[in-house]
Structures are given as structure tokens and as C-alpha cells.
Design a protein around this motif. Structure first.
Motif, PDB file in Angstrom:
ATOM      1  N   GLY A   1      15.178  73.331 -34.048  1.00 24.81           N
ATOM      2  CA  GLY A   1      16.548  73.283 -34.519  1.00 24.81           C
ATOM      3  C   GLY A   1      17.161  74.664 -34.644  1.00 24.81           C
ATOM      4  N   SER A   2      18.448  74.690 -34.901  1.00 23.40           N
ATOM      5  CA  SER A   2      19.142  75.958 -35.123  1.00 23.40           C
ATOM      6  C   SER A   2      18.743  76.532 -36.478  1.00 23.40           C
ATOM      7  CB  SER A   2      20.658  75.732 -35.093  1.00 23.40           C
ATOM      8  OG  SER A   2      21.342  76.911 -35.522  1.00 23.40           O
ATOM      9  N   PRO A   3      18.542  77.852 -36.547  1.00 21.42           N
ATOM     10  CA  PRO A   3      18.247  78.473 -37.836  1.00 21.42           C
ATOM     11  C   PRO A   3      19.489  78.724 -38.672  1.00 21.42           C
ATOM     12  CG  PRO A   3      18.262  80.145 -36.136  1.00 21.42           C
ATOM     13  CD  PRO A   3      18.488  78.832 -35.441  1.00 21.42           C
ATOM     14  N   ILE A   4      20.669  78.431 -38.122  1.00 21.60           N
ATOM     15  CA  ILE A   4      21.930  78.682 -38.822  1.00 21.60           C
ATOM     16  C   ILE A   4      22.310  77.429 -39.605  1.00 21.60           C
ATOM     17  CG2 ILE A   4      24.358  79.287 -38.561  1.00 21.60           C
ATOM     18  CD1 ILE A   4      23.593  80.633 -35.900  1.00 21.60           C
ATOM     19  N   ARG A   5      22.401  77.564 -40.913  1.00 29.19           N
ATOM     20  CA  ARG A   5      22.683  76.418 -41.777  1.00 29.19           C
ATOM     21  C   ARG A   5      24.006  76.641 -42.500  1.00 29.19           C
ATOM     22  NH1 ARG A   5      17.692  73.539 -42.667  1.00 29.19           N
ATOM     23  NH2 ARG A   5      18.441  72.679 -44.630  1.00 29.19           N
ATOM     24  N   LEU A   6      24.967  75.775 -42.212  1.00 33.89           N
ATOM     25  CA  LEU A   6      26.278  75.812 -42.855  1.00 33.89           C
ATOM     26  C   LEU A   6      26.454  74.521 -43.650  1.00 33.89           C
ATOM     27  CD1 LEU A   6      28.402  77.098 -39.826  1.00 33.89           C
ATOM     28  CD2 LEU A   6      27.515  78.451 -41.724  1.00 33.89           C
ATOM     29  N   SER A   7      26.833  74.637 -44.911  1.00 31.42           N
ATOM     30  CA  SER A   7      26.905  73.444 -45.758  1.00 31.42           C
ATOM     31  C   SER A   7      28.017  72.501 -45.331  1.00 31.42           C
ATOM     32  CB  SER A   7      27.102  73.851 -47.226  1.00 31.42           C
ATOM     33  OG  SER A   7      28.337  74.534 -47.405  1.00 31.42           O
ATOM     34  N   GLY A   8      29.140  73.055 -44.865  1.00 34.22           N
ATOM     35  CA  GLY A   8      30.274  72.204 -44.530  1.00 34.22           C
ATOM     36  C   GLY A   8      30.352  71.787 -43.085  1.00 34.22           C
ATOM     37  N   SER A   9      29.631  72.480 -42.225  1.00 41.51           N
ATOM     38  CA  SER A   9      29.678  72.170 -40.786  1.00 41.51           C
ATOM     39  C   SER A   9      28.304  72.449 -40.178  1.00 41.51           C
ATOM     40  CB  SER A   9      30.753  73.003 -40.087  1.00 41.51           C
ATOM     41  OG  SER A   9      30.666  74.367 -40.466  1.00 41.51           O
ATOM     42  N   PRO A  10      27.356  71.563 -40.446  1.00 44.07           N
ATOM     43  CA  PRO A  10      25.986  71.800 -39.975  1.00 44.07           C
ATOM     44  C   PRO A  10      25.896  71.850 -38.451  1.00 44.07           C
ATOM     45  CG  PRO A  10      26.235  69.575 -40.832  1.00 44.07           C
ATOM     46  CD  PRO A  10      27.484  70.306 -41.192  1.00 44.07           C
ATOM     47  N   ALA A  11      24.850  72.501 -37.975  1.00 48.19           N
ATOM     48  CA  ALA A  11      24.637  72.632 -36.540  1.00 48.19           C
ATOM     49  C   ALA A  11      24.520  71.262 -35.880  1.00 48.19           C
ATOM     50  CB  ALA A  11      23.371  73.448 -36.275  1.00 48.19           C
TER      51      ALA A  11
END
Length: 386
Positions: free
Chosen positions: A342-352
């Protein structure tokens, strides 16, 4: 909705740095259209291993994209290309210097079609300077930009890193630059050209090692699994296997001394500060090695975990993939029968995104052509797409 939903990216790149950039943008929600030759991205054939005809190499950097198989030299393809450029926000290319221009796809040409286009060029040595015409390969750049000289056992042979770090970091730099250019466009309404190279990226990744050389004028030696400026910060052998220990502050040094039952080391003038430990690394590491060989790695790792001292086993790739953190963080998943990270970038409002598996060659050619207002069968008959 991804963070980059509504952003369209044309990816005219192959192998790793450009595709890694494109996949990063795709994971964040961009519609990434991968324009491939009729033979496809080189990595489609790099294997084994393959799974149902798809190479693991291609799969690692091409999820969440749509594939358009197109002959960029065909005049019949030109109207479709220009239509795609008009609607695009970003173009990523990694042709050799002059290659895009020879195809009528250089920045100056495309900027007249779409002045808002953010045009990212990825190359081995930059689009200007003495290396502009040279091809760029990660292995060669690791050697030429200094990384191999500091990698490998102390006193042993120089070594490359086990993955293509120059390519990967260049792809990340390209993605960062694209996001910055899109933000700038939000302010002034205009696109711009980005020039990112493997050599510049790898040189910058020398970080503190390069800073040491700039400060002293002396070249950097190899330290193997040790650190040039922090001690103890290296691998040690337990009775059954090796582990790594990272004592990167004076607080951690005090914790280590107390945990090991060696409080006297705190007042030993050879080891009482990090600078002293660096100067006397051999005597300290010999003392630690003599201590650690007396118990198995599990003993020491449990001891360090209770004390809050950073340490870890040297895991294999399979062990890392099966690590509880990897599983708990959702870093492994399967899509369309293809296992992926998976992507290592985690956004709470717009997940990968986890929407599209790596595409088959030309899998979306018809859809993309229709969306642009063209008859795919007519384009195929003219030899423009497959």
C-alpha cells in the motif's frame, strides 16, 4: 474523493523513477493515463517472477493507472495526443534529452497547446549541463554520485543499495515538485517546467555524509553497518543472530548503560559523550560485542524494548512483509489478484486509492479514446493505438 481528484496526469515514462512519481499521484487520487508504446513499459518484461503474465517489477509501480497503448510517432495519433494534452494538468516524461522534442512533445510545444500544463522532465543528469545527453540508470548513478563509496563493509568492496534508491527518491522528488507547481498554478494560473535528475537526487541523499566532507575537506570512508557520527549505532552479533542497536542521544546512552548494568561507563572519559565515543568507537564496540555474544538476540531485544532503547532484528524481506506493523497498518493488500504494497502516505480526509490493479498493456485504450471524443476503432485501423 482523493486529495488529487480532478487532476489528470499523462505519464510518458517507463521503468521506475517516472512510474513511481505517477503512482504516487495516482494513489492520491489523480487520474493517471500511462501512455505506452506498442511493446509496453520495459518493466513488463523484467522477470521472473510473473503472475498471470504480469511482472512483479511492473506491478510495484503502476497501480491505480489506466494504460493507453499508442504510437507516438504516428501522425494519426497526433489529434488524440493534443486532445489529451489540452485536458491534462500534468505531464511526466523521462525520454533522453531531446527525445520528447523529436516527437513534438517538448515543453515549449505543449505549453502553447495548454499553458496551464505542469511538465515534469526526469533524467539521469538533468536537461542541461555536461551530462544532459547521457542515459540515466540507478546503478550507474549510485556509483557516480558517491553512494556506493560509502556502502558496503568497512575496508571491503563498495556496494550498491539493494533497491534502486536513486530512482525511487527521484520519483518522490518529482511528485513533490509537481504538487508545488500545481499550488503555484493555483495562484498565477500558469504551468511550468520541472527538471528533476537522478544525479542531483542521489547527491542530495548523501545528506550528513556530504556535509561532513564539506566541513572537513576529507573524503568519507565506509563504515559498514556503523555510523560515522553516532556510537553505538550499528549491528552486533548475539549468540544466535545479529541485531541492530541505535543509541542516538545522550539520554539513550544513559539508559543503555543502566540497562546493561554498566553505570560506570557513563563516567568513563573514553565514552562519556558521543564525540568521545566516536573517537573511541573500537574500544566501546569491542566491549559491547563481548557482552552481546553471551545471550541470544531475543534476550537483548526484549531487554531493550522494556527500556525504550531502539533496537531490532535484521529481518528478511518476507519477515518484513509479515511484520505485525505492516499488517496492522494495512501495508499489504490484493487487487485484481495482484498482491501489492500500500501507499505509505496516510491522509485522514482523503485516504490513498485502492481502485485499479496495475493495467494490462492498452487495457484502457478504447475508454481513453472515447472520453477524448475519438473513435477507437478508427484510431486502431490507422495504427495510432492498440
Amino acid at each position: 474523493m482523493g486529495a488529487l481528484s480532478g487532476i489528470t496526469v499523462l505519464e510518458l515514462s517507463r521503468v521506475l523513477a517516472g512510474p513511481w512519481c505517477g503512482m504516487t499521484l495516482a494513489d492520491l487520487g489523480a487520474d493517471v493515463i500511462k501512455l505506452e508504446s506498442f511493446d509496453g513499459d520495459d518493466t513488463r518484461g523484467l522477470g521472473p517472477p510473473f503472475l498471470d503474465g504480469m511482472s512483479a517489477y511492473f506491478a510495484c509501480c503502476n497501480r491505480n493507472k489506466r494504460s493507453l497503448a499508442i504510437d507516438l510517432r504516428s501522425q494519426a495519433a497526433r489529434p488524440l495526443l493534443e486532445a489529451l494534452v489540452r485536458k491534462a494538468d500534468v505531464l511526466v516524461e523521462n525520454f533522453r534529452t531531446g527525445g520528447a522534442e523529436s516527437l513534438g512533445l517538448g515543453y515549449e510545444t505543449l505549453a502553447t497547446i495548454n499553458p496551464r500544463l505542469v511538465y515534469c522532465s526526469i533524467s539521469g543528469y538533468g536537461r542541461d549541463g555536461p551530462g544532459a545527453m547521457r542515459p540515466g540508470y540507478d546503478y550507474v548513478v549510485q556509483a557516480e554520485a558517491g553512494l556506493m563509496s560509502i556502502t558496503g563493509p568497512a575496508g571491503g568492496e563498495a556496494s550498491k543499495v539493494g533497491v534502486a534508491v536513486a530512482d525511487l527518491a527521484t520519483g518522490q522528488n518529482a511528485a513533490t515538485a509537481i504538487l508545488a507547481a500545481l499550488l503555484q498554478r493555483h495562484h498565477d494560473g500558469r504551468g511550468q517546467r520541472i527538471d528533476v535528475s537522478l544525479f542531483d537526487t542521489q547527491l542530495s541523499l548523501l545528506a550528513n555524509v556530504a556535509a561532513n566532507a564539506l566541513f572537513t575537506g576529507a573524503d568519507a570512508p565506509r563504515f559498514g553497518n556503523a555510523h560515522p557520527s553516532i556510537v553505538p549505532y550499528q549491528a552486533f552479533a548475539a549468540s544466535d543472530q545479529s541485531f541492530v542497536l541505535a543509541v542516538a542521544s545522550e539520554k539513550l546512552w544513559a539508559q543503555l548503560c543502566h540497562t546493561l548494568g554498566r553505570p560506570g561507563w557513563l563516567s568513563d572519559p573514553r565514552w562519556c559523550t558521543n564525540a568521545a565515543r566516536v573517537d573511541n568507537r573500537e574500544s566501546l564496540c569491542e566491549a559491547l560485542a563481548e557482552l552481546f555474544i553471551g545471550q541470544d538476540a531475543a534476550h537483548w531485544l526484549a531487554l531493550f524494548e522494556r527500556a525504550g532503547i531502539p533496537a531490532a532484528p535484521i529481518n528478511s524481506v518476507r519477515q518484513a512483509l509479515d511484520h505485525p506493523v505492516a499488517l496492522a497498518r494495512g501495508m499489504r493488500y490484493e487487487l485484481g489478484g495482484i498482491p501489492m504494497l500500500g501507499s505509505p502516505i496516510r491522509l485522514s480526509g482523503s485516504p490513498a486509492r485502492r481502485e485499479l490493479p496495475p493495467p494490462a498493456l492498452g487495457e484502457h485504450s478504447d475508454m481513453i479514446a472515447r472520453d477524448a471524443g475519438f473513435d477507437p476503432q478508427a484510431l486502431r485501423a490507422a495504427g495510432a493505438i492498440r
